[in-house]
Design a protein around this motif. Structure first.
Motif, PDB file in Angstrom:
ATOM      1  N   HIS A 175      28.369  39.845  50.756  1.00  0.00           N
ATOM      2  CA  HIS A 175      27.238  39.907  49.839  1.00  0.00           C
ATOM      3  C   HIS A 175      27.606  39.134  48.562  1.00  0.00           C
ATOM      4  CE1 HIS A 175      24.177  41.357  47.117  1.00  0.00           C
ATOM      5  NE2 HIS A 175      23.495  41.744  48.183  1.00  0.00           N
ATOM      6  N   TYR A 177      27.018  39.574  45.527  1.00  0.00           N
ATOM      7  CA  TYR A 177      27.489  40.423  44.418  1.00  0.00           C
ATOM      8  C   TYR A 177      28.943  40.830  44.650  1.00  0.00           C
ATOM      9  CZ  TYR A 177      27.360  44.371  41.074  1.00  0.00           C
ATOM     10  OH  TYR A 177      27.611  45.252  40.053  1.00  0.00           O
ATOM     11  N   TRP A 181      32.334  39.890  42.503  1.00  0.00           N
ATOM     12  CA  TRP A 181      33.300  40.931  42.099  1.00  0.00           C
ATOM     13  C   TRP A 181      34.721  40.500  42.454  1.00  0.00           C
ATOM     14  CZ3 TRP A 181      31.157  46.546  42.647  1.00  0.00           C
ATOM     15  CH2 TRP A 181      31.946  47.435  41.923  1.00  0.00           C
ATOM     16  N   LEU A 211      37.305  50.132  42.059  1.00  0.00           N
ATOM     17  CA  LEU A 211      35.933  50.523  41.717  1.00  0.00           C
ATOM     18  C   LEU A 211      34.959  50.098  42.813  1.00  0.00           C
ATOM     19  CD1 LEU A 211      35.402  49.944  37.897  1.00  0.00           C
ATOM     20  CD2 LEU A 211      36.246  51.945  39.112  1.00  0.00           C
ATOM     21  N   SER A 212      35.273  48.999  43.487  1.00  0.00           N
ATOM     22  CA  SER A 212      34.372  48.566  44.560  1.00  0.00           C
ATOM     23  C   SER A 212      34.620  49.339  45.851  1.00  0.00           C
ATOM     24  CB  SER A 212      34.505  47.057  44.799  1.00  0.00           C
ATOM     25  OG  SER A 212      35.771  46.712  45.321  1.00  0.00           O
ATOM     26  N   ARG A 214      35.506  52.554  46.002  1.00  0.00           N
ATOM     27  CA  ARG A 214      35.082  53.940  45.879  1.00  0.00           C
ATOM     28  C   ARG A 214      33.656  54.026  45.317  1.00  0.00           C
ATOM     29  NH1 ARG A 214      39.459  57.307  46.738  1.00  0.00           N
ATOM     30  NH2 ARG A 214      40.890  56.191  48.104  1.00  0.00           N
ATOM     31  N   PRO A 216      30.605  55.937  42.496  1.00  0.00           N
ATOM     32  CA  PRO A 216      30.358  56.746  41.294  1.00  0.00           C
ATOM     33  C   PRO A 216      30.384  58.244  41.586  1.00  0.00           C
ATOM     34  CG  PRO A 216      28.841  54.901  41.395  1.00  0.00           C
ATOM     35  CD  PRO A 216      29.565  54.922  42.704  1.00  0.00           C
ATOM     36  N   ARG A 288      29.699  50.063  48.148  1.00  0.00           N
ATOM     37  CA  ARG A 288      29.251  49.151  47.097  1.00  0.00           C
ATOM     38  C   ARG A 288      29.641  47.712  47.384  1.00  0.00           C
ATOM     39  NH1 ARG A 288      27.452  52.393  42.894  1.00  0.00           N
ATOM     40  NH2 ARG A 288      27.769  51.076  41.090  1.00  0.00           N
TER      41      ARG A 288
END
Lengths: 342, 342
Positions: A175, A177, A181, A211-212, A214, A216, A288
């Protein structure tokens, strides 16, 4: 037992003789070869593998994320923990008592191949490895994350050598995005390289990657504490965790391995319609990095060869490594379904 | 026209005399004062503001994200574009012909205040600014992102001075995942500082922030092109955009301003039940920094004082700056609803 050691099999193929009941026994090997890479031409490489389970059992390849390697689980020969501990185990779909599990170090994982590496190159390396081991055809290829991309390429480029594919959390293309990242993670490494803080940069890159991987939801539950002001600076609750994740990664990852395998994810683009191997696509809602919609697109492109399993997990992209029971159930089902010519 | 210039009002209060029809006329000023900061004690600060619109009109404060400032829109005195161009304009809810719009530079925005800065400090600074300008009470406070946090604090700490609050894309506390994301941006700055590459680090931080401000949907549409291999390195489609975003930011932002205002977001924690001003909370579904659920939590805590408006936008956290018509409609409605003692 009569296992060859890694040293003994190096550079040459040693036929394996494994006792029928030695489900957890394993052999490692490595050898040198020359591969023609898609973006870098002919290059000398070393291929490293580990093979666990009965010599007469069907062979399944298990391939993980860019940080994964040939050691999937502790066994009688290699007692350290592996990256798929709990999934490759007695009573599981990937039980070394009934299957032979093959895993390999990705091209570039040793940091020695500092050129663009394509997922097609990884698939070709696996084909060479299978020749080396005298394995004609795989009973299955289970790929997670980067491994799923390699599995897609293997199914396209070496169609006759695989019966079924399970592709977890990996689409036919990244993707945009997620690609952005990763590009920024690589920039963190480059910033560290400016003045000899290479491991600092790699640590920061890994922290951003976490962060990517896992969600929120997980962070909301684990890191709910108020921030602190430490030495005049604000420190938020997740920073201890991120520090540890970065330090652990730096200790085991060559910078060039990280950069080239991260790039490799972004180079991946295949046409799902070119895959004619029965394929179970596993998507994690809330991932994510690999949105559900992209995996739906992959399954649509697979046509009659594709089926989709979706699970929701607070672990997002890392669900394969965390939701052991649920992933095992999906794998068990995938292996119960007849593959073509199985 | 009789506008005081910024120089003329500096250090002292000059009563404003604005022609009734000069809706777009504006005045700037700045003055020095001493504020007692929550985490750093008494500090000398300079407060900078811009006031646009009729002198006899009700005053509305408009406060934006940490990169926003006192210049919200081009006007006859200051022709450069502002950060809320299109929202503060003739025919809009925030029309300088019918309202007086006050905006200010956040404490710390000049980079001269290198200590932890709390949203409570910003609210107290605004109260001092209102005293300075002879403004007893605000007709409304419209805060977006960081500005929404400041608005919450102002409503709590200076209850008698505001009639209504519109809080867009800002909750009563940061989400732990968003806090971790910001902490890593600050680490990118720190890595740059370690390397004598301060602006490089700030640029990278901004680029990571852009990923949190926007959405995968937008990136999917804009940056769908295949990656390129440039000088032996993989470059993905979004990198030109990210380069430009980083460079533009570095050119106008002191590093310490970025660090201290980023920290300030993470220090923010208020009890919604302490807010007793009629408050319209605006949430953007798909905002990756401020999840809808957290704004629902804010509205629940507000009890009878809260109401929620939700919009879906591919611009995520940046929707306030992009979805001008829809945001204006929400603001128009918010200002039609009677505030307490309005």
């Amino acid at each position: 037992m009569t296992f060859a050691t890694a040293a003994a099999v190096s550079e040459s193929f040693v036929p394996l003789s494994v006792p029928v009941d030695a489900g957890r026994a394993a052999v490692r090997g490595e050898f040198a070869t020359v591969l023609t890479l898609r973006h870098a031409g002919a290059r000398p490489v070393r291929l490293r593998y580990e093979l666990v389970g009965r010599a007469d059992a069907p062979v399944v390849v298990l391939a993980g994320g860019i940080s994964a390697h040939r050691h999937v689980a502790a066994n009688t020969e290699f007692a350290e923990k592996g990256w798929a501990e709990g999934l490759v185990a007695a009573g599981r779909a990937l039980d070394p008592a009934s299957l032979r599990i093959l895993a390999f170090d990705f091209l570039g994982a040793d940091g020695a191949l500092d050129v663009p590496i394509d997922t097609a190159d990884q698939a070709d390396a696996l084909a060479v490895l299978l020749d080396h081991l005298g394995i004609d055809r795989l009973h299955g290829f289970v790929g997670y994350s980067y491994g799923a991309l390699v599995g897609q390429q293997f199914a396209i480029r070496h169609r006759a050598r695989v019966t079924r594919l399970v592709a977890v959390s990996g689409a036919h293309r990244p993707h945009p995005y997620a690609a952005a990242w990763r590009a920024l993670q690589r920039r963190a490494v480059a910033l560290g390289q400016l003045q000899c803080a290479e491991s600092h940069g790699l640590s920061l890159a890994r922290q951003f990657a976490m962060l990517s991987y896992r969600t929120p939801e997980e962070f909301g539950e684990r890191f709910d504490a108020a921030p602190e002001v430490v030495n005049g600076r604000v420190r938020v609750a997740a920073e201890d965790y991120l520090d540890a994740a970065g330090a652990q990664y730096v200790g085991r990852t060559p910078v060039e391995a990280y950069l080239r395998l991260s790039e490799s994810i972004d180079l991946h683009r295949v046409d799902p319609a070119a895959i004619s191997v029965p394929t179970v696509v596993v998507a994690v809602e809330g991932d994510r990095l690999v949105p559900l919609a992209d995996l739906v697109g992959l399954v649509e492109g697979l046509g009659p060869f594709g089926s989709l399993r979706v699970l929701r997990s607070p672990y997002g992209h890392d669900a394969f490594l965390k939701e052991t029971d649920r992933i095992d159930a999906i794998l068990a089902n995938a292996f119960r379904t007849p593959g073509e010519n199985a």
